[in-house]
Design an enzyme around this catalytic site. Sequence first.
Site, PDB file in Angstrom:
ATOM      1  N   HIS A 246      -1.980  -2.783  -4.496  1.00  0.00           N
ATOM      2  CA  HIS A 246      -2.422  -3.150  -3.150  1.00  0.00           C
ATOM      3  C   HIS A 246      -3.136  -1.980  -2.475  1.00  0.00           C
ATOM      4  CE1 HIS A 246      -2.243  -4.987   0.884  1.00  0.00           C
ATOM      5  NE2 HIS A 246      -1.931  -3.762   1.294  1.00  0.00           N
ATOM      6  N   GLU A 247      -2.584  -0.786  -2.606  1.00  0.00           N
ATOM      7  CA  GLU A 247      -3.224   0.381  -2.010  1.00  0.00           C
ATOM      8  C   GLU A 247      -4.552   0.686  -2.702  1.00  0.00           C
ATOM      9  OE1 GLU A 247      -2.187   1.353   0.739  1.00  0.00           O
ATOM     10  OE2 GLU A 247      -0.323   0.199   0.614  1.00  0.00           O
TER      11      GLU A 247
END
Length: 234
Positions: free
Chosen positions: A104-105
């Site tokens: 996600h990051e």
Amino acid sequence: MGYYFPYYFDPTYILVIIGVVLTLAASARVRSTYAKYSAVRSISGMTGAQAAERLLHASGIYDVHIERVSGHLSDHYDPRTKVLRLSDSVYGQNSIAAIGVAAHECGHAIQHQQEYAPLRLRGTLVPVANFGSRMAWPIIIVGVLLGGSSTLINIGIILFSAAVLFQLVTLPVEFNASKRAVARLGETGILFGEELDQTKKVLNAAALTYVAAAAATILQLLRLLILFGGRNRD
């Protein structure tokens, strides 16, 4: 005309309570979901940091550094320094949950590389939203103490509206990052089949925290409008 604040019960507090309940429920959901899939080891055996590095390189990104930070789920991407920071519970762990959060990051790093418009807008809003969230209520209170100064109260509400706008812009940024994460995890073969469905559950639970935060700030803005909405008619 002055403003009346009941000593014993202000019905607009119901809006605050609803916001608090939504926020607590979303936090509980993400904690329980993360804990569940933290116990599920990925087939690849890759750690969050290893998965992040592969995803970044697969996306043609080589100038983003990956660092370990203390804390639990304190993961974030800093576009100013191009540093992707992964928490202790993600960096060296090889669980479905850890890989999902790391991916996600990476999604944010990819957004930055591709100049994703909502991410750029959110970055522009950060200083305004921070100032607004800190100063809105103090300015409103000063306005009330000065006999109901419509000018100060309006300024306070406008400042708080900037914080609400920031929360709303954050939603597409976070959902898009998760979408990119799941797609890249499948394309690179880091996760397989059911693993992708499991990491979706982790990311969907995390997304609920942003939805709840946006809802809570909107409810607070609604409360301000209810409390002071009639000031221009007084």
